[in-house]
Design an enzyme around this catalytic site. Sequence first.
Site: not given
Ligand code: PRP
Ligand code: URA
Length: 221
Positions: A114, A118, A212, A215
Site C-alpha cells: 500500500r 494514499t 502495523d 512492522d
Molecule cells: C498491509 C497488510 C495488507 C494491507 C491491508 O500491507 O499486510 O497487505 O496492508 O490493507 P488494505 O486492505 O487496505 O489493502 P502493507 O502494504 O502495509 O505492507 P507490509 O505487508 O509490508 O506491512
Molecule cells: N495493514 C496493517 O498492518 N494494519 C492495518 O491496520 C491496516 C493495514
Amino acid sequence: MSLSEQASGHPRLHQLPQTHQLKALMTIIRDRATKRGDFVFYSDRVIRLLVEEGLNYLPVVAKEVTTPMEVPFQGVAFEGRICGVSIMRAGESMEQGLRDVCTSVRIGKVLIQRDERTAQPKLYYSKLPRDISDRWVLLLDPMLATGGSASKCVEVLLEAGVREERILFINLICAPEGALAMLNKFSKMQIVTAEIDEGIDDRKFILPGLGDFGDRYFGTE
Ligand code: PRP
Ligand code: URA
C-alpha cells in the site's frame, strides 16, 4: 444493521469460534505493550488455528481404508491439491503455519504494497506455482483493511487461471467494509478470519486493530 453485523452474518465470511483461548491470544497481540517476541509467538498460534480452520472448507471425497484390525473403514480424503499464496510482506508470516500442517506445500508470492500516503495497493511482483490453475489456493494476509491489496491479489490469481470458488482467503483481522467490498466484488471466494473489527480510520488502519502487523512481526517499527 451495522457493517460489522452485516459482515459477521455473511455466508462466505467464516469467523473462528470465539473461544476464551482465541480471545486471550488476540488480546495479547492487540496490546501495544506486547514485545516483539511475544507478538510473533502468539500471532503464530492464531495463524495455526486459522490454517486448521481453513482446511475445513476444502472439499473431500469418500475414501475406504483398511485398519490394522483388517476391517474396512469408510473415511474421506481431500479432493484436490492446494497451494498457498502470500501477499508480501506481512502475509509471509503465515507461510510457516501452513507448512506446519501441509507438508511440502507449494507457496506462491505476490508483492503488493500500500502506498503509505494514499493507501492504494501497488503490484510489484508475483511468482506462482506453474500448475496453480489446477489447485485450491489459500491466500495469506493477516490484515484486511480496505480490501484493496487482497482484491488486487485475487485479480492476479484469476488471471493465472485459478477458479474463484477455489480461493480461500486466510486472514487474522478484517475491517467489515473491506471484507464486504471483497465479497461483493468476488461472488464465489470465501474468507476465514479470526476477528471482525469496527472499521478503519482516515489513514486506512483497522480499528481497534493491532497497528502495523508487518512492522510488529518483522521488527521494523
Ligand atoms: C498491509 C497488510 C495488507 C494491507 C491491508 O500491507 O499486510 O497487505 O496492508 O490493507 P488494505 O486492505 O487496505 O489493502 P502493507 O502494504 O502495509 O505492507 P507490509 O505487508 O509490508 O506491512
Ligand atoms: N495493514 C496493517 O498492518 N494494519 C492495518 O491496520 C491496516 C493495514
